[in-house]
Design a protein around this motif. Structure first.
Motif, PDB file in Angstrom:
ATOM      1  N   PHE A   1       0.812  -1.219   0.000  1.00  0.00           N
ATOM      2  CA  PHE A   1       0.000   0.000   0.000  1.00  0.00           C
ATOM      3  C   PHE A   1       0.847   1.271   0.000  1.00  0.00           C
ATOM      4  CE2 PHE A   1      -3.166  -2.815   2.351  1.00  0.00           C
ATOM      5  CZ  PHE A   1      -3.669  -3.281   1.157  1.00  0.00           C
ATOM      6  N   SER A   2       2.169   1.113   0.163  1.00  0.00           N
ATOM      7  CA  SER A   2       2.999   2.300   0.039  1.00  0.00           C
ATOM      8  C   SER A   2       2.954   2.819  -1.390  1.00  0.00           C
ATOM      9  CB  SER A   2       4.441   1.971   0.427  1.00  0.00           C
ATOM     10  OG  SER A   2       5.045   1.208  -0.595  1.00  0.00           O
ATOM     11  N   LEU A   3       2.530   1.955  -2.308  1.00  0.00           N
ATOM     12  CA  LEU A   3       2.419   2.311  -3.728  1.00  0.00           C
ATOM     13  C   LEU A   3       3.750   2.786  -4.304  1.00  0.00           C
ATOM     14  CD1 LEU A   3      -1.056   4.116  -3.822  1.00  0.00           C
ATOM     15  CD2 LEU A   3      -0.536   1.693  -4.036  1.00  0.00           C
ATOM     16  N   THR A   4       4.841   2.313  -3.715  1.00  0.00           N
ATOM     17  CA  THR A   4       6.155   2.598  -4.282  1.00  0.00           C
ATOM     18  C   THR A   4       6.730   1.296  -4.820  1.00  0.00           C
ATOM     19  OG1 THR A   4       7.214   2.149  -2.174  1.00  0.00           O
ATOM     20  CG2 THR A   4       6.607   4.421  -2.611  1.00  0.00           C
ATOM     21  N   PRO A   5       7.569   1.376  -5.855  1.00  0.00           N
ATOM     22  CA  PRO A   5       8.176   0.147  -6.378  1.00  0.00           C
ATOM     23  C   PRO A   5       8.995  -0.565  -5.308  1.00  0.00           C
ATOM     24  CG  PRO A   5       8.731   2.039  -7.765  1.00  0.00           C
ATOM     25  CD  PRO A   5       7.951   2.574  -6.616  1.00  0.00           C
ATOM     26  N   LEU A   6       9.640   0.251  -4.476  1.00  0.00           N
ATOM     27  CA  LEU A   6      10.479  -0.313  -3.423  1.00  0.00           C
ATOM     28  C   LEU A   6       9.647  -1.170  -2.462  1.00  0.00           C
ATOM     29  CD1 LEU A   6      13.473   0.289  -2.851  1.00  0.00           C
ATOM     30  CD2 LEU A   6      12.691   1.849  -1.063  1.00  0.00           C
ATOM     31  N   GLY A   7       8.583  -0.549  -1.940  1.00  0.00           N
ATOM     32  CA  GLY A   7       7.742  -1.248  -0.979  1.00  0.00           C
ATOM     33  C   GLY A   7       7.072  -2.460  -1.591  1.00  0.00           C
ATOM     34  N   GLY A   8       6.599  -2.308  -2.827  1.00  0.00           N
ATOM     35  CA  GLY A   8       5.918  -3.420  -3.480  1.00  0.00           C
ATOM     36  C   GLY A   8       6.846  -4.607  -3.675  1.00  0.00           C
ATOM     37  N   SER A   9       8.066  -4.319  -4.144  1.00  0.00           N
ATOM     38  CA  SER A   9       9.023  -5.413  -4.350  1.00  0.00           C
ATOM     39  C   SER A   9       9.330  -6.102  -3.033  1.00  0.00           C
ATOM     40  CB  SER A   9      10.328  -4.863  -4.915  1.00  0.00           C
ATOM     41  OG  SER A   9      10.093  -4.303  -6.161  1.00  0.00           O
ATOM     42  N   GLY A  10       9.571  -5.287  -1.996  1.00  0.00           N
ATOM     43  CA  GLY A  10       9.873  -5.868  -0.704  1.00  0.00           C
ATOM     44  C   GLY A  10       8.742  -6.736  -0.203  1.00  0.00           C
ATOM     45  N   ALA A  11       7.512  -6.249  -0.372  1.00  0.00           N
ATOM     46  CA  ALA A  11       6.358  -7.001   0.113  1.00  0.00           C
ATOM     47  C   ALA A  11       6.271  -8.354  -0.568  1.00  0.00           C
ATOM     48  CB  ALA A  11       5.088  -6.194  -0.131  1.00  0.00           C
ATOM     49  N   MET A  12       6.477  -8.366  -1.880  1.00  0.00           N
ATOM     50  CA  MET A  12       6.387  -9.636  -2.599  1.00  0.00           C
ATOM     51  C   MET A  12       7.525 -10.571  -2.203  1.00  0.00           C
ATOM     52  SD  MET A  12       3.637  -9.682  -4.226  1.00  0.00           S
ATOM     53  CE  MET A  12       2.991  -8.677  -2.923  1.00  0.00           C
ATOM     54  N   PHE A  13       8.690  -9.973  -1.982  1.00  0.00           N
ATOM     55  CA  PHE A  13       9.818 -10.812  -1.557  1.00  0.00           C
ATOM     56  C   PHE A  13       9.526 -11.421  -0.195  1.00  0.00           C
ATOM     57  CE2 PHE A  13      13.937 -11.941   0.008  1.00  0.00           C
ATOM     58  CZ  PHE A  13      14.595 -12.387  -1.127  1.00  0.00           C
ATOM     59  N   LEU A  14       8.959 -10.595   0.692  1.00  0.00           N
ATOM     60  CA  LEU A  14       8.625 -11.104   2.024  1.00  0.00           C
ATOM     61  C   LEU A  14       7.542 -12.174   1.941  1.00  0.00           C
ATOM     62  CD1 LEU A  14       8.886 -10.984   5.075  1.00  0.00           C
ATOM     63  CD2 LEU A  14       7.315  -9.053   5.104  1.00  0.00           C
ATOM     64  N   LEU A  15       6.596 -11.968   1.028  1.00  0.00           N
ATOM     65  CA  LEU A  15       5.527 -12.960   0.855  1.00  0.00           C
ATOM     66  C   LEU A  15       6.127 -14.316   0.485  1.00  0.00           C
ATOM     67  CD1 LEU A  15       2.429 -12.904   0.966  1.00  0.00           C
ATOM     68  CD2 LEU A  15       2.423 -12.714  -1.505  1.00  0.00           C
ATOM     69  N   ALA A  16       7.098 -14.289  -0.417  1.00  0.00           N
ATOM     70  CA  ALA A  16       7.750 -15.545  -0.798  1.00  0.00           C
ATOM     71  C   ALA A  16       8.578 -16.082   0.368  1.00  0.00           C
ATOM     72  CB  ALA A  16       8.632 -15.310  -2.024  1.00  0.00           C
ATOM     73  N   ALA A  17       9.311 -15.188   1.036  1.00  0.00           N
ATOM     74  CA  ALA A  17      10.223 -15.638   2.083  1.00  0.00           C
ATOM     75  C   ALA A  17       9.475 -16.244   3.263  1.00  0.00           C
ATOM     76  CB  ALA A  17      11.077 -14.464   2.544  1.00  0.00           C
TER      77      ALA A  17
END
Lengths: 503, 487
Positions: free
Chosen positions: A305-321
């Motif tokens: 929801f930060s709507l930034t590429p940085l936050g989105g990428s991190g969120a997806m990485f965390l989802l996988a991790a």
């Protein structure tokens, strides 16, 4: 290659259901291993498109582009120990366990790979059924209530999403439900319409995330699931709400996302904080893990929801991790339950003396879960929080309080209460079959923790689409091939490298 | 109007004629030797032959058009619905193959009545004017009145037949009154002329009243709320194979007629009739789904669920009637509904096994462990009715809701999906009972291989339509579902 991600687990499910005797187990395990092995070559393989109901613009389209392949691969890796654990169930339960798990794996891969919105919904809904079946058949005493709660939460959300899905084509005039067709058409929609449509998507994705205060089903779900942890891990893989926001709702409806951000971002921070704080207060292992998982999901939501590429990428990485780390912890909880017959911390203490290897593995997984650098969760958590800070320093701080500070407390506490203190009854250490179960997860945790860059680059390709401004409809993502060309490093991996340098 | 002989296309009415011949044959053979199997065999043969003609009408463009003046219309919609009626009747005959209701030796009228009812239904879906529609409706209804009261001596059975007859006759009278008023306003019986007359100028109160009465009369047959009260009672009281039959065939026929009336006789220039239909649809969605929530018996639950599904079908008819969505949606949904609803009743029939109370939720407990095949089939039917993908019911609901969005009825579409959440609860209660509860006692099911075939075929249809939705859709759409509907 892409289609095999559905065919292999489906074959395994068929083998588990119909093959005689031990062949069923062999088939199931072989299919899980083969799915993972094949998924390793998924990135960059082609998309698949077959007409399904062309009159309405509904097709079977699967594309492993960007974040999708990362999630499929990680889920497939997590599935191997899950299937191995399920294969050790008593003979009369084994068949049903394995069939449900592999069916769920099939449809879950479908959720990740589908690039047709209706197809995604079909898989989304179909994944629910095996998960319900496992809980309802093998769950604890309160399973009927938990199943009904789970079902009503999930269905209410997903039917509202179905309304948005069915409406989006007539409203936007898109040629079909394919992502590439929808993207320019949906972004051109009036912001008010986008907000309504986004609300429908948000109903389904927020329940499945889960986002505070819609998380009640999650705690019951984990409390009542069978002790072995198999169903819990399957449920953890199915927490794909963040992916839904990231891959569908936000890119298609950027104005709707912007309108909802002031509501969703605080809820995300509250989820991270509430999950973390509640996890420190739990008196049994499974509830602790449930709240810990909730806290992770809060961070995922914050990044998205930060709507930034940085936050989105991190969120997806965390989802996988977190599939790997939370999955490992649930399976270890199952092993502990086998030894002591319960989950409440009162039964435990001093296990490290008799079971040093088990203690080490648990500590490792706990460290990964609380975001120790070098292990799987850290890069994702860091970037997601960084995105959150960028969007709102206050809320980022609140979330960090839950996911970093509280995580330290519950992580260390849990280890202490399980393994340290006066030694009680001596329990068996890690058995050979259990080593086989935890080894792939440990390898995966190290893999994501030590070499996050390749995965992050793949995720970034998706993140760019998710967060490109609405005014630039030309930024339609063609395909993985084009995205991989860029020689410069993606912002996420650059930021991470910078952080590494500081350390 | 006198029709020249060369304007007659016998192929168009071949399905109905075949059924009529089969019904007469079964009846005559029945007077010679009273044997239910013999009647059933004749019925199956007749249905299969009729299905060949109906499919030919569907795929062969040369067969399309209006024949007997404009009174008998053959197009994608009518031929497709005829196929659905024949499929439903075929499965119902299989279901009643070993049932005690049909085995009563001295009553060989059972199968002829089924065939006559199907003939009436086929006439209704092909009707190009109100006379053929009424004729078909009465042939269908009179047969079904008799069938629903088949269990003589059983209070619920006689009550069901009586209730259905009285209310049905009342509804027919209202429908006829509506037809008369419409004729008074427009001077025509055929839909195309009525539509043209209504579109020509602002319709007067006479025409609107006529339209409203027609809507009420047909609304009774399709069980729109608030004209639905008969459905749960009659469904419970009638013998289960008959319930299975009427729950699908009557619905297909009545919706076929409503589709044609709504799209041809009510032009887009008369929005008040569409508004009336929309209100009925909204009411039906709410009443049907909430009513089903309160039921503890499978037959009553399915009775209310039939009302709820009338709401979704009504949504599709509403959109198609305005010409804003394809009528194929309605046709597609009705075949899907035929498979899943008949299948659900078929399993109920086997599980009840002569026990009139045997459909209560307790009777389903533990079926998953004791009779996994039947339980899997029932789970498929209920999940499909609930709208879970990838089963037929999902695409049915999705098509209907999409049609509503296409036509701009967004709030109705959202209401339909919210009501569907309630539906999931009442369907899954039975699923949970089958799989997650222990059987209190040994479960006996009726020993009928033919009925098992019916269950198997219905399950195959439910799954196949969900996995390959385009086969049936393209067939109907390709045949020009809208050929005669949009002038």
């Amino acid at each position: 290659m892409t289609l095999w991600m559905l065919v292999l687990p489906l074959l395994g499910a068929a083998a588990a259901a119909f093959a005689p005797g031990r062949l069923a187990v062999v088939g199931a395990v072989a299919s899980a291993v083969a799915t993972f092995a094949t998924s390793a070559f998924l990135a960059g393989s082609g998309a698949l498109s077959v007409a399904w109901l062309p009159a309405l613009g509904i097709d079977v389209t699967l594309d492993p582009f960007g974040v999708r392949s990362v999630l499929v691969t990680t889920a497939a890796l997590t599935m191997v120990p899950v299937v191995l654990t399920a294969a050790r169930r008593p003979v009369d339960e084994r068949r049903r366990y394995l069939t449900a798990l592999l069916l769920m794996h099939t449809t879950l891969n479908g959720v990740f790979l589908a690039t047709d919105l209706v197809l995604m919904y079909v898989f989304w809904e179909a994944t629910l059924l095996p998960s319900l079946f496992l809980l309802g058949t093998f769950g604890g005493r309160g399973r009927r209530g938990a199943v009904t709660k789970y079902l009503v939460y999930a269905i209410t959300g997903s039917f509202l999403m179905l309304a948005s899905i069915l409406a989006i084509v007539p409203l936007s005039g898109a040629a079909s439900y394919a992502f590439a067709d929808l993207l320019p058409a949906a972004r051109a929609l009036d912001p008010v319409v986008q907000t309504w449509l986004f609300a429908g998507f948000a109903a389904a994705f927020a329940v499945k995330l889960p986002l505070f205060p819609l998380h009640a089903w999650l705690i019951d779900f984990h409390r009542e699931n069978p002790a072995s942890g198999v169903a819990d891990v399957a449920g953890t893989l199915y927490k794909v709400g963040g992916f839904g926001f990231f891959a569908w709702a936000i890119p298609l409806l950027p104005d709707g996302a912007a309108a909802f951000q002031p509501i969703l971002l605080p809820l995300a921070a509250a989820t991270a904080l509430w999950g973390g704080l509640a996890a420190t207060r739990q008196e049994d292992l499974k509830s602790m893990l449930a709240y810990m998982s909730l806290s992770h999901m809060g961070v995922v939501a914050l990044g998205v929801f930060s709507l930034t590429p940085l936050g989105g990428s991190g969120a997806m990485f965390l989802l996988a991790a977190q599939m790997l780390s939370t999955g490992a912890l649930f399976l270890i909880a199952g092993m502990l339950h086998e030894r002591t017959g319960g989950f409440d911390f009162a039964r435990y203490g001093g296990l490290a003396k008799g079971a040093p290897a088990l203690a080490a593995v648990t500590l490792f997984a706990l460290f990964a879960a609380i975001g120790v650098p070098g292990l799987s969760n850290f890069p994702g958590e860091f970037l997601a929080l960084a995105g959150g800070f960028a969007a709102s320093p206050w809320l980022g701080g609140v979330a960090a309080l839950g996911s970093v500070v509280a995580a330290g407390v519950y992580g260390v506490n849990t280890y202490q209460r399980l393994y340290q203190g006066p030694p009680g009854e001596r329990r068996a250490d890690l058995r050979a079959s259990e080593v086989l179960v935890v080894a792939p997860l440990i390898a995966g945790i190290l893999w994501l923790g030590l070499a996050p860059a390749p995965q992050l680059e793949r995720i970034d390709a998706s993140a760019q689409i998710a967060t490109t401004a609405a005014v630039d409809p030309t930024a339609v993502p063609p395909h993985a091939a084009d995205a991989a060309e860029g020689p410069e490093r993606s912002p996420a991996s650059t930021a991470l490298a910078a952080k590494g340098g500081e350390r | 109007m006198i029709v020249p002989p060369d304007g007659l296309v016998l192929g168009g009415i071949a399905p109905a004629l075949t059924l009529l011949v089969a019904a007469a044959t079964a009846l005559i053979l029945g007077t010679v030797r009273a044997d239910a199997r013999q009647g059933g065999a004749v019925a199956l043969l007749g249905l299969a032959a009729a299905a060949v003609f109906a499919v030919r009408n569907l795929v062969d463009p040369g067969a399309h058009g209006a024949t007997f003046g404009v009174q008998w219309v053959v197009d994608g919609a009518s031929a497709g619905l005829a196929v659905a009626i024949l499929v439903g009747t075929f499965l119902a005959v299989l279901l009643s193959w070993d049932a005690p209701v049909a085995r009563v030796g001295d009553r060989p009228e059972f199968h002829p009545l089924l065939l006559l009812a199907a003939t009436g239904g086929i006439a209704m879906v092909h009707a190009g004017d109100f006379v053929v529609l009424l004729l078909g409706l009465e042939i269908l209804s009179l047969s079904v009145y008799a069938l629903s009261a088949w269990r003589t001596g059983v209070r619920e059975g006689e009550e069901a037949g009586m209730k259905y007859f009285l209310l049905g006759a009342f509804a027919s009278a209202i429908l006829i009154y509506g037809v008369a008023l419409t004729y008074g306003a427009t001077g025509a019986f055929d839909f195309a002329s009525i539509g043209a007359a209504l579109a020509a100028g602002a319709p007067g109160p006479l025409a609107l009243l006529g339209g409203a009465f027609v809507l009420v009369g047909l609304g009774f047959k399709v069980s729109f709320a608030p004209f639905h009260q008969w459905a749960p009672d009659v469904y419970t009281g009638a013998p289960t194979p008959v319930t299975a039959f009427m729950s699908v065939v009557v619905k297909v026929a009545a919706f076929g007629a409503l589709l044609r009336v709504a799209s041809e006789a009510w032009p887009a220039t008369v929005p008040s009739l569409d508004l009336m239909l929309a209100i009925l649809v909204a009411l039906t969605l709410v009443v049907g789904n909430l009513g089903a929530l309160l039921q503890s018996g499978a037959k009553r639950m399915l009775g209310y669920s039939a009302v709820a599904h009338a709401g979704y079908l009504g949504l599709a008819v509403l959109a198609a009637g305005q010409g804003l969505a394809s009528p194929t949606t309605v046709v597609w949904y009705l075949l899907a509904y035929t498979f899943m609803n008949l299948g659900a009743f078929a399993v109920t029939h086997l599980v009840m096994h002569d026990d009139p109370q045997g459909d209560r939720i307790e009777a389903w407990q533990g079926l998953g462990a004791r009779k996994p095949g039947l339980a899997i089939a029932m789970t498929l039917f209920l999940f499909s009715l609930a709208g879970f993908p990838p089963l037929a019911g999902f695409f049915g609901k999705a098509l209907a809701v999409r049609a509503a969005f296409d036509a701009g009825w967004s709030s109705l579409a959202v209401l339909a999906l919210l009501a569907a959440v309630v539906a999931v609860v009442y369907y899954t209660r039975f699923v949970f009972a089958m799989w997650f509860a222990r059987a209190p006692r040994a479960i006996e099911v009726a020993p009928s291989d033919a009925a098992r075939w019916a269950v198997g075929l219905a399950a195959a249809g439910t799954v196949a339509m969900g996995l390959f939705p385009d086969v049936w859709y393209a067939l109907v759409e390709g045949a020009g579902a809208a050929l005669a509907l949009v002038p």
